[in-house]
Write a protein that holds these residues in place. Structure first.
Motif: not given
Length: 228
Positions: A208-223
């Motif tokens: 029941g702890g706080p929600m954490r986010l995660a990244s997914w699909d990084l082909d839009g990086t380093l533009l």
């Protein structure tokens, strides 16, 4: 390894037909209980948006350096029915095995927060916008989106108060959120949560702890700078 499930990946901006060079999702145990190397699934990216084939691999490493939950990535040569499809990027699927590596437990609820279509137009998914049911459960137990709704309700309370309320601070891991937003900005991840609210996952701990986010699909990086 026996028969596996194969699906094409990608939607707006990255989808390609099978005869071209599409992205793939490999479901390794769709037709059996097999888990080669402990894997349930594996994602393959063609790098269609990145001729260098380096962005997703570098992005994954940089997210790890920023202590942002993300998939590991590497390279493979892909053959389809004997035909050489060339160099692909292998992306670690975010499943129970990934949860054990990142969160030290394979329990808890993991949701995908990607966009959905409203008629012909993409509608990006975030909290407090009446779209809680559009978060797709990837791992864990169906609780009727009650965990998502708790974050949405706290988000609306904070909007009304004009500040981060205690109720929101209790249900969201703010240090992790800040790291993710900073990493998206640093990497120029135009297709991530920090910009258009896309390509992210949220995980709710079993305690029941706080929600954490995660990244997914990084082909839009380093533009290029011109696109940031």
């Amino acid at each position: 390894m026996g028969t596996i499930g194969v699906r094409l990946r990608g939607r707006l901006g990255s989808f390609q037909r099978f005869e071209d060079k599409p992205k793939f999702n490999l479901d390794l145990n769709e037709y059996s209980d097999q888990r080669p190397f402990g894997l349930e699934r594996l994602a393959l990216s063609s790098g269609g948006m990145d001729p260098s084939k380096l962005k997703e691999v570098l992005g994954a490493q940089l997210m790890a350096l920023a202590d942002v939950p993300a998939s590991r990535a590497g390279f493979a040569q892909l053959f389809v029915n004997g035909e050489d499809y060339g160099l692909y990027i292998t992306i670690e699927a975010q499943d129970d095995r990934w949860m054990r590596r990142v969160f030290d437990t394979d329990e808890g609820n993991l949701y995908e927060g990607s966009y959905s279509y409203a008629v012909w137009w993409p509608r990006f998914n975030d909290f407090g916008e009446g779209r809680d049911e559009r978060f797709e459960l990837q791992e864990g137990y169906d609780v009727g989106h009650a965990d998502i709704a708790a974050v949405s309700n706290a988000t609306l309370d904070s909007f009304e108060a004009g500040r981060v309320t205690e109720s929101l601070a209790e249900v969201v891991d703010f240090p992790g959120l800040q790291r993710q937003l900073a990493a998206d900005q640093w990497l120029g991840n135009l297709d991530g949560y920090g910009f258009i609210v896309n390509n992210y996952r949220v995980w709710f701990p079993p305690d029941g702890g706080p929600m954490r986010l995660a990244s997914w699909d990084l082909d839009g990086t380093l533009l290029p700078d011109a696109l940031n």
